[in-house]
Design a protein around this motif. Structure first.
Motif, short mmCIF file in Angstrom:
data_model
loop_
_atom_site.label_atom_id
_atom_site.label_comp_id
_atom_site.label_asym_id
_atom_site.label_seq_id
_atom_site.Cartn_x
_atom_site.Cartn_y
_atom_site.Cartn_z
N ASN A 202 1.32 3.46 -3.22
CA ASN A 202 0.53 4.62 -2.85
C ASN A 202 -0.98 4.35 -2.99
O ASN A 202 -1.70 5.09 -3.66
CB ASN A 202 0.95 5.83 -3.69
CG ASN A 202 0.38 7.11 -3.14
OD1 ASN A 202 0.09 7.20 -1.94
ND2 ASN A 202 0.20 8.09 -4.00
N LEU A 203 -1.42 3.29 -2.38
CA LEU A 203 -2.83 2.94 -2.43
C LEU A 203 -3.44 3.07 -1.05
O LEU A 203 -2.73 3.07 -0.04
CB LEU A 203 -3.01 1.50 -2.91
CG LEU A 203 -2.34 1.12 -4.24
CD1 LEU A 203 -2.52 -0.35 -4.49
CD2 LEU A 203 -2.94 1.95 -5.35
N GLN A 204 -4.75 3.19 -1.04
CA GLN A 204 -5.45 3.30 0.22
C GLN A 204 -5.37 2.00 1.00
O GLN A 204 -5.16 1.97 2.20
CB GLN A 204 -6.91 3.63 -0.09
CG GLN A 204 -7.70 4.13 1.06
CD GLN A 204 -9.15 4.30 0.62
OE1 GLN A 204 -10.01 3.49 0.96
NE2 GLN A 204 -9.40 5.30 -0.20
N LYS A 205 -5.54 0.91 0.28
CA LYS A 205 -5.60 -0.38 0.93
C LYS A 205 -5.21 -1.49 -0.03
O LYS A 205 -5.53 -1.42 -1.22
CB LYS A 205 -7.03 -0.62 1.44
CG LYS A 205 -7.19 -1.87 2.26
CD LYS A 205 -8.62 -1.95 2.78
CE LYS A 205 -8.83 -3.21 3.59
NZ LYS A 205 -10.21 -3.31 4.08
N ARG B 242 -4.97 4.30 -10.95
CA ARG B 242 -5.11 4.80 -9.58
C ARG B 242 -6.18 4.07 -8.78
O ARG B 242 -7.14 4.68 -8.30
CB ARG B 242 -5.46 6.28 -9.57
CG ARG B 242 -4.37 7.21 -10.02
CD ARG B 242 -4.19 8.39 -9.06
NE ARG B 242 -2.83 8.94 -9.15
CZ ARG B 242 -1.81 8.40 -8.53
NH1 ARG B 242 -1.96 7.35 -7.78
NH2 ARG B 242 -0.62 8.92 -8.67
N PRO B 243 -6.03 2.80 -8.66
CA PRO B 243 -7.01 2.09 -7.83
C PRO B 243 -6.85 2.55 -6.38
O PRO B 243 -5.76 2.91 -5.95
CB PRO B 243 -6.65 0.62 -7.99
CG PRO B 243 -5.21 0.63 -8.37
CD PRO B 243 -4.98 1.89 -9.14
N ASP B 244 -7.93 2.59 -5.67
CA ASP B 244 -7.85 2.88 -4.25
C ASP B 244 -7.53 1.62 -3.49
O ASP B 244 -6.83 1.63 -2.50
CB ASP B 244 -9.18 3.45 -3.77
CG ASP B 244 -9.50 4.75 -4.49
OD1 ASP B 244 -8.72 5.68 -4.35
OD2 ASP B 244 -10.53 4.77 -5.20
N ILE B 245 -8.10 0.54 -3.98
CA ILE B 245 -7.91 -0.74 -3.31
C ILE B 245 -7.43 -1.77 -4.31
O ILE B 245 -7.97 -1.89 -5.41
CB ILE B 245 -9.23 -1.21 -2.68
CG1 ILE B 245 -9.75 -0.15 -1.69
CG2 ILE B 245 -9.05 -2.54 -1.98
CD1 ILE B 245 -11.08 -0.49 -1.07
N ALA C 6 0.84 -1.19 0.00
CA ALA C 6 0.00 0.00 0.00
C ALA C 6 0.88 1.25 0.00
O ALA C 6 0.62 2.21 -0.71
CB ALA C 6 -0.92 -0.01 1.22
N GLU D 290 -15.72 7.13 -6.60
CA GLU D 290 -15.33 7.17 -5.19
C GLU D 290 -14.27 6.11 -4.87
O GLU D 290 -13.27 6.39 -4.24
CB GLU D 290 -16.58 6.95 -4.33
CG GLU D 290 -16.42 7.46 -2.92
CD GLU D 290 -17.75 7.44 -2.21
OE1 GLU D 290 -18.76 7.90 -2.79
OE2 GLU D 290 -17.81 6.92 -1.07
N THR D 291 -14.54 4.89 -5.30
CA THR D 291 -13.61 3.80 -4.98
C THR D 291 -13.32 2.97 -6.22
O THR D 291 -14.24 2.45 -6.85
CB THR D 291 -14.19 2.89 -3.90
OG1 THR D 291 -14.64 3.68 -2.81
CG2 THR D 291 -13.15 1.90 -3.41
N GLN E 202 -11.82 9.75 -12.39
CA GLN E 202 -11.54 10.77 -11.39
C GLN E 202 -12.71 10.95 -10.42
O GLN E 202 -12.51 11.18 -9.23
CB GLN E 202 -11.25 12.11 -12.07
CG GLN E 202 -10.07 12.09 -13.05
CD GLN E 202 -8.78 11.67 -12.38
OE1 GLN E 202 -8.58 11.93 -11.20
NE2 GLN E 202 -7.90 11.00 -13.13
#
Lengths: 346, 346
Positions: B106-109, B322-325, B102, B299-300, B296
């Motif tokens: 540079n990912l959220q999770k 740019r995946p968040d998860i 992560a 949300e997720t 962009q």
DNA sequence: TTCCTCCGGGACAAATTATGTCCCATGTAG
DNA sequence: CTACATGGGACATAATTTGTCCCGGAGGAA
């Protein structure tokens, strides 16, 4: 027993059951493939629908494949069965042990569950499960089942589930109060069994310390007589086996009695009777109920006891109480066999 | 990896999930004790009632004790948590790996499941399960979830179960047909997700090979416009990541394109876009649907991809999509980390 | 060919279990 | 004292499991 399983069993008590069930399905499938649901179900002794559920799951896991001709193992399923064989054998391969014990103790049948109830708590539950299953199998219409007290029989009660076959069964305590904790008393256990299985029960309320006079008066009471009548018609008796010292203490026996028991070499106990290593009765508790003689007319006597600490007691009680079926654990089974072997080659 | 665990994962993955759930409860309990049901439930992200069921069980097992001030672990429970830690870590515990990844990507999770989906088939299912669980957690009333195609996203769909929270969710394909097998097409996957979860879905039927003219005509169609409208309101996007060569071949792309991709050093693919190792777009498939710019406002973004063979692709796609998860497997996770480490220390 | 049997899977009601949602008496901290 | 959080009880409802059919079709025997 693998330590991993010991941990897992605490969080998932029926882990081994499910594992064995699924393994059995795969194994049968391997031998019978290709085979249909119905024939496989009857081979496994389960119902079609329940097998279907499992097979659907195994299919999801990619272990089983279905064609129009029937079900068969995938390659993955095949290797899984092969890989599991030693593990399963180690966990459940007690057939040899069971047969040996049955022969040496001269019993009709012995059921051994994995583990040591002295060390792991869940093993007792496992024996309970085996006992509950057995009772379900033996179910007969309008039968009477007499149960003794003790932790092990209590765990059989705990593990019973509602069954149509037991709805007409009456559970009765084999003997009156013997001064134990209420959860371990035969009365409580009989009612618990009835409640869990959906059957009926009768209780026998008699005090545990009786003078001879009180005993003889009480035994003439009509309702006591009636209970004894019912008791003697029992088709099945379930009892545990205790270590003599432990049992005597649990019943808060007098120091005199403790001394006497020690003196006479009492090692085992079964519903109120104490035995020495030779299987001779050295003492009998004062309590109303089924006596040893009454056992002769009982169709099936089931003894449930485990833990290596009880091995001697089980071996001693065996010849007297003459159980037809013994449910025990791996530790006790091995210890008994070991003791017998060394005894025979002095 | 202990062989016994490997077997169990194949034969009883459902039970292992239960095991983890119970372990999590004990673990939280250990850290928060004494604590009440309600606060513990919210800490675990579950409901009060369901926690209560588990706690009742754990109490039965003698692992948890309840006082008027709250629940706490018994000594036995305490030692069990300690003993199980390595076991759980081996089975599910990739927390370190997850945190490292992560940070570096540079990912959220990041969610890592054990295994290598290149080698074992069930690993993909495990990722699917993780994805399904995640979607369930993220569920929001009246949300739109856009899904891309591919085997990995398909396995997410496969693993979804009916949930009240997803009943008002609409699943839509992120992009139109891209010439894949029907089971791997976004359309099919969206409908499968809806079916399994009990939600709704909308399909987008557009051919995959379009001339510029046809494209511009089609995009003006009212129902296509409507779909794009819905698509842009997506709260969640789920997509897989493919190896550029494999994807191009699966889509039966022309030899010209294959050559062009190779020339430009394409390594990764995500819903129709091809990237080189630096994360630059080298080609975009002709298809109607969500574009990179549209992401962009989402949300997720959830990316699901595993197998060491896809490590490079995942690392390349990451910076762009740019995946968040990210949901991946052990093999891919380790390979990515290794690649990044060697890249940073040339 | 025809018949017959067994196959997997669909369907559905009944039984059983899990779950959501209250409420309450009690103990504790402020 | 009040205010609050605790575990446990109760109960309707949702969800799942289970028992029990049926069906069209594949395969084998005649």
């Amino acid at each position: 027993m693998k330590p991993i399983l010991d941990l897992q069993k605490q969080l998932l008590p029926d882990l081994l059951d499910v594992m064995r069930k699924r393994y059995e399905i795969l194994r049968h499938l391997q031998l019978m493939q290709p085979v249909g649901r119905r024939s496989l179900a009857s081979a496994l002794g389960t119902t079609e629908r329940i097998l279907r559920g499992e097979v659907d799951f195994l299919k999801e896991q990619g272990l089983v494949r279905t064609d129009p001709v029937g079900m068969s193992l995938t390659m993955q399923g095949d290797t899984l069965v092969a890989d599991m064989e030693p593990l399963i054998k180690e966990l459940f391969g007690f057939t040899d042990l069971e047969k040996q014990l049955a022969r040496m103790l001269n019993l009709q049948k012995v059921i051994v569950v994995p583990g040591d109830s002295d060390r792991s708590d869940w093993v007792k539950k496992e024996m309970g499960k085996a006992g509950a299953r057995l009772l379900k199998q033996l179910a007969h219409p309008r039968q009477v089942v007499a149960v003794a007290g003790g932790t092990t029989v209590a765990s059989v009660a705990q593990m019973m589930t509602a069954t149509a076959g037991l709805r007409e069964t009456t559970f009765v305590p084999a003997r009156g109060g013997l001064g134990e904790t209420v959860e371990l008393e035969a009365n409580y256990i009989a009612s618990l069994m009835a409640q869990k299985s959906g059957g009926k029960y009768r209780l026998m309320h008699v005090p545990d310390q009786l003078s001879d006079e009180a005993y003889h008066t009480l035994i003439r009471e009509p309702h006591i007589q009636e209970m004894l009548e019912i008791l003697r018609s029992a088709r099945i008796v379930v009892h545990g086996v205790g270590d003599a010292q432990t049992m005597a203490k649990r019943r808060k026996s007098s120091p005199d009695l403790l001394e006497k028991l020690k003196e006479k070499g009492a090692v085992g106990e079964a519903f109120g009777y104490y035995f020495n290593a030779e299987g001779e009765i050295v003492h009998r508790g004062h309590s109303i109920g089924l006596s040893l003689e009454d056992l002769q007319s009982v169709e099936t006597i089931i003894a449930v006891a485990g833990g290596s600490s009880k091995a001697k007691a089980v071996a001693a009680v065996g010849p007297v109480a003459r159980p037809d079926i013994l449910i025990t654990d791996e530790a006790a089974a091995r210890t008994i066999l070991l003791d017998l072997a060394t005894a025979n080659t002095p």
